[in-house]
Scaffold this motif. Structure first.
Motif, PDB file in Angstrom:
ATOM      1  N   LYS A   6      -3.587   5.582  -3.377  1.00 41.71           N
ATOM      2  CA  LYS A   6      -3.636   4.320  -2.642  1.00 41.71           C
ATOM      3  C   LYS A   6      -2.222   3.918  -2.215  1.00 41.71           C
ATOM      4  O   LYS A   6      -2.001   3.520  -1.062  1.00 41.71           O
ATOM      5  CB  LYS A   6      -4.277   3.235  -3.502  1.00 41.71           C
ATOM      6  CG  LYS A   6      -4.440   1.919  -2.781  1.00 41.71           C
ATOM      7  CD  LYS A   6      -5.148   0.899  -3.635  1.00 41.71           C
ATOM      8  CE  LYS A   6      -5.322  -0.401  -2.873  1.00 41.71           C
ATOM      9  NZ  LYS A   6      -5.953  -1.423  -3.686  1.00 41.71           N
ATOM     10  N   SER A   7      -1.255   4.024  -3.124  1.00 38.25           N
ATOM     11  CA  SER A   7       0.135   3.658  -2.805  1.00 38.25           C
ATOM     12  C   SER A   7       0.716   4.531  -1.705  1.00 38.25           C
ATOM     13  O   SER A   7       1.487   4.048  -0.867  1.00 38.25           O
ATOM     14  CB  SER A   7       1.024   3.784  -4.053  1.00 38.25           C
ATOM     15  OG  SER A   7       0.616   2.905  -5.041  1.00 38.25           O
ATOM     16  N   LEU A   8       0.348   5.804  -1.691  1.00 38.15           N
ATOM     17  CA  LEU A   8       0.891   6.751  -0.724  1.00 38.15           C
ATOM     18  C   LEU A   8       0.067   6.798   0.574  1.00 38.15           C
ATOM     19  O   LEU A   8       0.469   7.453   1.536  1.00 38.15           O
ATOM     20  CB  LEU A   8       0.927   8.170  -1.324  1.00 38.15           C
ATOM     21  CG  LEU A   8       1.868   8.391  -2.501  1.00 38.15           C
ATOM     22  CD1 LEU A   8       1.617   9.750  -3.135  1.00 38.15           C
ATOM     23  CD2 LEU A   8       3.322   8.242  -2.065  1.00 38.15           C
ATOM     24  N   GLY A   9      -1.076   6.145   0.583  1.00 38.02           N
ATOM     25  CA  GLY A   9      -1.947   6.187   1.757  1.00 38.02           C
ATOM     26  C   GLY A   9      -2.600   7.543   1.948  1.00 38.02           C
ATOM     27  O   GLY A   9      -2.830   7.986   3.068  1.00 38.02           O
ATOM     28  N   GLN A  10      -2.925   8.205   0.861  1.00 40.09           N
ATOM     29  CA  GLN A  10      -3.552   9.543   0.924  1.00 40.09           C
ATOM     30  C   GLN A  10      -4.992   9.441   0.509  1.00 40.09           C
ATOM     31  O   GLN A  10      -5.523   9.634  -0.403  1.00 40.09           O
ATOM     32  CB  GLN A  10      -2.774  10.541   0.063  1.00 40.09           C
ATOM     33  CG  GLN A  10      -1.378  10.747   0.547  1.00 40.09           C
ATOM     34  CD  GLN A  10      -0.555  11.634  -0.368  1.00 40.09           C
ATOM     35  OE1 GLN A  10      -1.014  12.203  -1.349  1.00 40.09           O
ATOM     36  NE2 GLN A  10       0.718  11.739  -0.061  1.00 40.09           N
ATOM     37  N   PRO A  62      -1.945  14.360  -5.214  1.00 41.28           N
ATOM     38  CA  PRO A  62      -1.017  13.568  -4.401  1.00 41.28           C
ATOM     39  C   PRO A  62       0.273  14.352  -4.145  1.00 41.28           C
ATOM     40  O   PRO A  62       0.725  15.112  -4.995  1.00 41.28           O
ATOM     41  CB  PRO A  62      -0.739  12.338  -5.262  1.00 41.28           C
ATOM     42  CG  PRO A  62      -1.880  12.255  -6.213  1.00 41.28           C
ATOM     43  CD  PRO A  62      -2.318  13.672  -6.446  1.00 41.28           C
ATOM     44  N   TYR A  63       0.849  14.151  -2.954  1.00 40.14           N
ATOM     45  CA  TYR A  63       2.104  14.825  -2.645  1.00 40.14           C
ATOM     46  C   TYR A  63       3.156  13.797  -2.244  1.00 40.14           C
ATOM     47  O   TYR A  63       2.878  12.806  -1.585  1.00 40.14           O
ATOM     48  CB  TYR A  63       1.916  15.903  -1.576  1.00 40.14           C
ATOM     49  CG  TYR A  63       1.209  15.476  -0.321  1.00 40.14           C
ATOM     50  CD1 TYR A  63       1.925  15.040   0.796  1.00 40.14           C
ATOM     51  CD2 TYR A  63      -0.174  15.511  -0.234  1.00 40.14           C
ATOM     52  CE1 TYR A  63       1.277  14.650   1.952  1.00 40.14           C
ATOM     53  CE2 TYR A  63      -0.835  15.128   0.921  1.00 40.14           C
ATOM     54  CZ  TYR A  63      -0.102  14.693   2.012  1.00 40.14           C
ATOM     55  OH  TYR A  63      -0.740  14.304   3.156  1.00 40.14           O
ATOM     56  N   LEU A  64       4.352  14.069  -2.710  1.00 40.08           N
ATOM     57  CA  LEU A  64       5.482  13.172  -2.512  1.00 40.08           C
ATOM     58  C   LEU A  64       6.469  13.828  -1.555  1.00 40.08           C
ATOM     59  O   LEU A  64       6.665  15.043  -1.595  1.00 40.08           O
ATOM     60  CB  LEU A  64       6.186  12.902  -3.847  1.00 40.08           C
ATOM     61  CG  LEU A  64       5.279  12.634  -5.059  1.00 40.08           C
ATOM     62  CD1 LEU A  64       6.109  12.517  -6.319  1.00 40.08           C
ATOM     63  CD2 LEU A  64       4.424  11.407  -4.843  1.00 40.08           C
ATOM     64  N   ARG A  65       7.090  13.000  -0.715  1.00 38.16           N
ATOM     65  CA  ARG A  65       8.041  13.557   0.253  1.00 38.16           C
ATOM     66  C   ARG A  65       9.374  12.826   0.276  1.00 38.16           C
ATOM     67  O   ARG A  65      10.250  13.175   1.052  1.00 38.16           O
ATOM     68  CB  ARG A  65       7.413  13.537   1.642  1.00 38.16           C
ATOM     69  CG  ARG A  65       6.205  14.442   1.735  1.00 38.16           C
ATOM     70  CD  ARG A  65       5.654  14.486   3.116  1.00 38.16           C
ATOM     71  NE  ARG A  65       4.853  13.293   3.335  1.00 38.16           N
ATOM     72  CZ  ARG A  65       4.090  13.111   4.395  1.00 38.16           C
ATOM     73  NH1 ARG A  65       4.042  14.005   5.340  1.00 38.16           N
ATOM     74  NH2 ARG A  65       3.381  12.024   4.529  1.00 38.16           N
ATOM     75  N   SER A  66       9.542  11.811  -0.570  1.00 37.42           N
ATOM     76  CA  SER A  66      10.790  11.038  -0.545  1.00 37.42           C
ATOM     77  C   SER A  66      11.047  10.429  -1.919  1.00 37.42           C
ATOM     78  O   SER A  66      10.172  10.429  -2.785  1.00 37.42           O
ATOM     79  CB  SER A  66      10.683   9.923   0.496  1.00 37.42           C
ATOM     80  OG  SER A  66       9.696   8.978   0.074  1.00 37.42           O
ATOM     81  N   HIS A  67      12.239   9.880  -2.060  1.00 40.59           N
ATOM     82  CA  HIS A  67      12.557   9.197  -3.313  1.00 40.59           C
ATOM     83  C   HIS A  67      11.685   7.963  -3.498  1.00 40.59           C
ATOM     84  O   HIS A  67      11.308   7.631  -4.626  1.00 40.59           O
ATOM     85  CB  HIS A  67      14.032   8.827  -3.369  1.00 40.59           C
ATOM     86  CG  HIS A  67      14.902   9.991  -3.730  1.00 40.59           C
ATOM     87  ND1 HIS A  67      16.261   9.927  -3.708  1.00 40.59           N
ATOM     88  CD2 HIS A  67      14.608  11.252  -4.127  1.00 40.59           C
ATOM     89  CE1 HIS A  67      16.772  11.077  -4.076  1.00 40.59           C
ATOM     90  NE2 HIS A  67      15.784  11.908  -4.325  1.00 40.59           N
TER      91      HIS A  67
END
Length: 158
Positions: free
Chosen positions: A154-158, A106-111
């Motif tokens: 699932k939370s990130l839509g990935q 998973p990759y994150l792009r924001s707070h």
């Protein structure tokens, strides 16, 4: 639960900000080499020290940027975390998408993505703690990691 924050020194300010957000907003401990006095070491001693610090953590968050491609340590730390079957995610900030080989995780792009990461981490940790009574440590870790990925993706839509 403790997160090892892997980053290139050029991204230290961003890494520190992420660590402090995890701690202050979510109560999640973190390891960041900026606050480690032992980093005077180099070569094999540094590798041993970093491996020991990773051993004290339960997951890895890799801060990635254009500068990361010049790092030897970030890919090495990702490799060690992968060997340990730690939950792993990357943080790139903004609208940047990590290179394809890092999209395995998973990759994150924001707070707000970081907040979702923290919640997925806590949920998986609580679940494995309840289940671990009848499981060996490795099996419990694998189940926790799989649950972390499932929840976060699932939370990130990935």
């Amino acid at each position: 639960m403790k997160v090892f924050i892997s980053h290139k020194s050029d991204d230290s300010a961003l890494a520190a900000g992420l660590g402090h957000r995890l701690k202050s907003n979510h109560g999640i401990e973190f390891y960041l080499d900026l606050i480690d006095q032992e980093l005077e070491k180099n070569g094999e001693d540094l590798a041993s020290h970093l491996r020991a610090q990773l051993g004290k953590c339960t997951q890895l968050l890799a801060v990635i940027s254009e500068k990361t491609k010049f790092s030897w340590w970030v890919p090495w730390e990702i490799g060690v975390a992968t060997e340990k079957n730690y939950p792993l995610a990357t943080y790139s900030g903004g609208s940047a998408v990590p290179p394809e080989y890092l999209r395995k995780w998973p990759y994150l792009r924001s707070h707000s993505d970081l907040d979702l990461y923290a919640e997925a981490s806590k949920t998986a940790n609580r679940t494995v703690t309840r289940r671990s009574a009848g499981l060996n440590e490795e099996t419990a870790r694998v189940q926790s990691t799989q649950q972390f990925y499932s929840i976060l993706r699932k939370s990130l839509g990935q």
